[in-house]
Structures are given as structure tokens and as C-alpha cells.
Design a protein around this motif. Sequence first.
Motif, PDB file in Angstrom:
ATOM      1  N   LEU A  12       0.857  -1.190   0.000  1.00  0.00           N
ATOM      2  CA  LEU A  12       0.000   0.000   0.000  1.00  0.00           C
ATOM      3  C   LEU A  12       0.885   1.228   0.000  1.00  0.00           C
ATOM      4  O   LEU A  12       1.967   1.231   0.586  1.00  0.00           O
ATOM      5  CB  LEU A  12      -0.903  -0.007   1.240  1.00  0.00           C
ATOM      6  N   GLU A  13       0.410   2.301  -0.637  1.00  0.00           N
ATOM      7  CA  GLU A  13       1.160   3.551  -0.678  1.00  0.00           C
ATOM      8  C   GLU A  13       0.281   4.711  -0.262  1.00  0.00           C
ATOM      9  O   GLU A  13      -0.913   4.731  -0.546  1.00  0.00           O
ATOM     10  CB  GLU A  13       1.685   3.820  -2.100  1.00  0.00           C
ATOM     11  N   THR A  14       0.919   5.676   0.401  1.00  0.00           N
ATOM     12  CA  THR A  14       0.286   6.947   0.709  1.00  0.00           C
ATOM     13  C   THR A  14       1.228   8.029   0.186  1.00  0.00           C
ATOM     14  O   THR A  14       2.236   7.728  -0.454  1.00  0.00           O
ATOM     15  CB  THR A  14       0.081   7.123   2.227  1.00  0.00           C
ATOM     16  N   GLU A  15       0.922   9.250   0.502  1.00  0.00           N
ATOM     17  CA  GLU A  15       1.774  10.347   0.043  1.00  0.00           C
ATOM     18  C   GLU A  15       3.226  10.168   0.491  1.00  0.00           C
ATOM     19  O   GLU A  15       4.155  10.340  -0.289  1.00  0.00           O
ATOM     20  CB  GLU A  15       1.224  11.677   0.570  1.00  0.00           C
ATOM     21  N   ARG A  16       3.424   9.788   1.770  1.00  0.00           N
ATOM     22  CA  ARG A  16       4.775   9.672   2.318  1.00  0.00           C
ATOM     23  C   ARG A  16       5.243   8.253   2.577  1.00  0.00           C
ATOM     24  O   ARG A  16       6.424   8.032   2.834  1.00  0.00           O
ATOM     25  CB  ARG A  16       4.865  10.421   3.662  1.00  0.00           C
ATOM     26  N   LEU A  17       4.323   7.287   2.561  1.00  0.00           N
ATOM     27  CA  LEU A  17       4.630   5.954   3.076  1.00  0.00           C
ATOM     28  C   LEU A  17       4.495   4.854   2.040  1.00  0.00           C
ATOM     29  O   LEU A  17       3.656   4.930   1.143  1.00  0.00           O
ATOM     30  CB  LEU A  17       3.685   5.619   4.235  1.00  0.00           C
ATOM     31  N   LEU A  18       5.313   3.824   2.220  1.00  0.00           N
ATOM     32  CA  LEU A  18       5.137   2.557   1.533  1.00  0.00           C
ATOM     33  C   LEU A  18       4.917   1.517   2.622  1.00  0.00           C
ATOM     34  O   LEU A  18       5.731   1.386   3.544  1.00  0.00           O
ATOM     35  CB  LEU A  18       6.371   2.185   0.700  1.00  0.00           C
ATOM     36  N   LEU A  19       3.798   0.823   2.548  1.00  0.00           N
ATOM     37  CA  LEU A  19       3.490  -0.255   3.473  1.00  0.00           C
ATOM     38  C   LEU A  19       3.752  -1.558   2.723  1.00  0.00           C
ATOM     39  O   LEU A  19       3.135  -1.817   1.696  1.00  0.00           O
ATOM     40  CB  LEU A  19       2.036  -0.172   3.947  1.00  0.00           C
ATOM     41  N   ARG A  20       4.691  -2.351   3.228  1.00  0.00           N
ATOM     42  CA  ARG A  20       5.141  -3.555   2.532  1.00  0.00           C
ATOM     43  C   ARG A  20       5.149  -4.738   3.496  1.00  0.00           C
ATOM     44  O   ARG A  20       5.009  -4.585   4.708  1.00  0.00           O
ATOM     45  CB  ARG A  20       6.540  -3.336   1.954  1.00  0.00           C
ATOM     46  N   ARG A  21       5.373  -5.921   2.927  1.00  0.00           N
ATOM     47  CA  ARG A  21       5.428  -7.140   3.741  1.00  0.00           C
ATOM     48  C   ARG A  21       6.703  -7.158   4.580  1.00  0.00           C
ATOM     49  O   ARG A  21       7.766  -6.730   4.118  1.00  0.00           O
ATOM     50  CB  ARG A  21       5.379  -8.371   2.844  1.00  0.00           C
ATOM     51  N   LEU A  22       6.601  -7.631   5.797  1.00  0.00           N
ATOM     52  CA  LEU A  22       7.779  -7.796   6.648  1.00  0.00           C
ATOM     53  C   LEU A  22       8.611  -8.968   6.153  1.00  0.00           C
ATOM     54  O   LEU A  22       8.071  -9.941   5.623  1.00  0.00           O
ATOM     55  CB  LEU A  22       7.374  -8.084   8.098  1.00  0.00           C
ATOM     56  N   ASP A  23       9.924  -8.871   6.344  1.00  0.00           N
ATOM     57  CA  ASP A  23      10.803 -10.003   6.064  1.00  0.00           C
ATOM     58  C   ASP A  23      11.899 -10.039   7.126  1.00  0.00           C
ATOM     59  O   ASP A  23      11.982  -9.158   7.981  1.00  0.00           O
ATOM     60  CB  ASP A  23      11.365  -9.953   4.640  1.00  0.00           C
ATOM     61  N   ALA A  54      12.407 -11.905  17.851  1.00  0.00           N
ATOM     62  CA  ALA A  54      11.942 -10.962  16.833  1.00  0.00           C
ATOM     63  C   ALA A  54      11.694 -11.692  15.515  1.00  0.00           C
ATOM     64  O   ALA A  54      10.691 -11.436  14.828  1.00  0.00           O
ATOM     65  CB  ALA A  54      12.949  -9.830  16.653  1.00  0.00           C
ATOM     66  N   LEU A  55      12.581 -12.615  15.156  1.00  0.00           N
ATOM     67  CA  LEU A  55      12.387 -13.423  13.939  1.00  0.00           C
ATOM     68  C   LEU A  55      11.142 -14.301  14.064  1.00  0.00           C
ATOM     69  O   LEU A  55      10.399 -14.476  13.087  1.00  0.00           O
ATOM     70  CB  LEU A  55      13.620 -14.278  13.662  1.00  0.00           C
ATOM     71  N   GLU A  56      10.896 -14.838  15.260  1.00  0.00           N
ATOM     72  CA  GLU A  56       9.676 -15.628  15.490  1.00  0.00           C
ATOM     73  C   GLU A  56       8.435 -14.766  15.302  1.00  0.00           C
ATOM     74  O   GLU A  56       7.424 -15.228  14.765  1.00  0.00           O
ATOM     75  CB  GLU A  56       9.693 -16.240  16.895  1.00  0.00           C
ATOM     76  N   HIS A  57       8.510 -13.505  15.726  1.00  0.00           N
ATOM     77  CA  HIS A  57       7.370 -12.590  15.555  1.00  0.00           C
ATOM     78  C   HIS A  57       7.126 -12.331  14.065  1.00  0.00           C
ATOM     79  O   HIS A  57       5.978 -12.353  13.611  1.00  0.00           O
ATOM     80  CB  HIS A  57       7.630 -11.293  16.321  1.00  0.00           C
ATOM     81  N   ILE A  58       8.188 -12.096  13.319  1.00  0.00           N
ATOM     82  CA  ILE A  58       8.061 -11.886  11.869  1.00  0.00           C
ATOM     83  C   ILE A  58       7.467 -13.136  11.217  1.00  0.00           C
ATOM     84  O   ILE A  58       6.556 -13.037  10.381  1.00  0.00           O
ATOM     85  CB  ILE A  58       9.431 -11.536  11.244  1.00  0.00           C
ATOM     86  N   ALA A  59       7.952 -14.320  11.599  1.00  0.00           N
ATOM     87  CA  ALA A  59       7.439 -15.578  11.046  1.00  0.00           C
ATOM     88  C   ALA A  59       5.955 -15.756  11.370  1.00  0.00           C
ATOM     89  O   ALA A  59       5.171 -16.196  10.517  1.00  0.00           O
ATOM     90  CB  ALA A  59       8.247 -16.763  11.580  1.00  0.00           C
ATOM     91  N   MET A  60       5.547 -15.385  12.593  1.00  0.00           N
ATOM     92  CA  MET A  60       4.137 -15.495  12.982  1.00  0.00           C
ATOM     93  C   MET A  60       3.280 -14.559  12.123  1.00  0.00           C
ATOM     94  O   MET A  60       2.214 -14.956  11.632  1.00  0.00           O
ATOM     95  CB  MET A  60       3.988 -15.154  14.474  1.00  0.00           C
ATOM     96  N   ILE A  61       3.745 -13.324  11.917  1.00  0.00           N
ATOM     97  CA  ILE A  61       3.012 -12.367  11.072  1.00  0.00           C
ATOM     98  C   ILE A  61       2.837 -12.944   9.669  1.00  0.00           C
ATOM     99  O   ILE A  61       1.733 -12.934   9.110  1.00  0.00           O
ATOM    100  CB  ILE A  61       3.748 -11.010  11.036  1.00  0.00           C
ATOM    101  N   ASN A  62       3.919 -13.446   9.087  1.00  0.00           N
ATOM    102  CA  ASN A  62       3.851 -13.957   7.718  1.00  0.00           C
ATOM    103  C   ASN A  62       3.043 -15.245   7.620  1.00  0.00           C
ATOM    104  O   ASN A  62       2.356 -15.474   6.620  1.00  0.00           O
ATOM    105  CB  ASN A  62       5.261 -14.110   7.141  1.00  0.00           C
ATOM    106  N   SER A  63       3.062 -16.064   8.665  1.00  0.00           N
ATOM    107  CA  SER A  63       2.246 -17.273   8.693  1.00  0.00           C
ATOM    108  C   SER A  63       0.757 -16.921   8.666  1.00  0.00           C
ATOM    109  O   SER A  63      -0.032 -17.563   7.972  1.00  0.00           O
ATOM    110  CB  SER A  63       2.582 -18.083   9.946  1.00  0.00           C
ATOM    111  N   LYS A  64       0.392 -15.885   9.412  1.00  0.00           N
ATOM    112  CA  LYS A  64      -1.021 -15.460   9.428  1.00  0.00           C
ATOM    113  C   LYS A  64      -1.453 -14.904   8.068  1.00  0.00           C
ATOM    114  O   LYS A  64      -2.595 -15.085   7.648  1.00  0.00           O
ATOM    115  CB  LYS A  64      -1.270 -14.461  10.546  1.00  0.00           C
TER     116      LYS A  64
END
Length: 186
Positions: A12-23, A54-64
Motif C-alpha cells: 500500500l502507498e500513501t503520500e509519504r509511506l510505503l506499506l510492505r510485507r515484513l521479512d 523478533a524473527l519468530e514474531h516476523i514468522a508469525m506475522i507472515n504465517s497469518k
Amino acid sequence: MLNINFDPFKNLETERLLLRRLDNADVKEVYALRSNPSTMKYIPRPLVKNDEEALEHIAMINSKIDSNEGINWAITLKGNPKLIGIIGHYRIQPQNYRAEIGYMILPEFNGQGIVAEAIKEVVRYGFDVMELHSIEAVIDPDNLASERVLQKNGFVKEAHILENEFFDGKFIDTVIYSLLKRNFKG
């Protein structure tokens, strides 16, 4: 009932931001967010203790995301891929056409309107792409900054629930804000 499908993942994009997938490259920033007592002050979850968590949190986000149970984006400034925050839809209730929005940002980016800008775009995605009817935010009643940013985005207070969560040895209150699709002024 909603048919939720986050494949393919949409930036997603806004005027100032890019919202992207975590890795996994976001590990240091996720650690900085989730291990900071001031950032986590109003989030009743244990602090992350190391990069592995922190990597486990990223993995949980991407799993969902992969299982279509929830979606989160890394908040980044356009032109800089560094994660400065996280925002997304949690606790999706397909049968009720409702989801919960959640967000957090590194303290050095507070007060710049970044969260408000990101919320507007993530809410638009929820209503237009996910076809939600309503979006809720569950916050700590003492989190006045979060309350203000929600109100700025048209959310209204639905409830103040007394001592409904138990965390860190005590009962805490929650406040629910919500926004109906018909009231979204995106």
C-alpha cells in the motif's frame, strides 16, 4: 461470510509511506519495537528478549498472512526500506465482516502523523479489498495518543470494558473504538 485471501500480498502507498510485507531483514527494527518498554507500554504482550524472538514474531506475522488469518505491513518512508512501524488487521471475523486494526511505531517517529496516514490506507484496504463492514481498535484507556489518532480517522468509542484482560499479574481495562464502512471518509 467474507472470503479472505491475501495472495498475492498487496503493498500500500500513501503520500509519504510505503506499506510492505515484513521479512527477516526487519529483525533489528522489530526487536527495537517489541523490546522497548515505552513502545510496548500499552500492549499487553511480553517484551521480545532477542533477535530470535523478533524473527519468530516476523514468522508469525507472515504465517497469518499465508493462512489468511491476518495481515500486517511494515510501515516505511518512501525511498527508505527501513521498517519504522507495523500496522495491520488482526482477529478477523469473516462471519461478522469485522476485523481489529493494530499498529505501533518507533518512538522517534511519534507526532509526525505517520500512524494516522497509515491507518487511513489500511482502513481503506479493509473496506475496499477485504470488504469489511466494520473495523475495531482495542486500546488501553491510558493510551491517549492512540485514542486521538483513532478519533482523527473517524473511529468512535464503543465500550470501556473493566478489567477484562489479565497481564503481568494484574487485570487491565480495554477500550474499543470502531468505524463502520458507511462512516469512512477516505
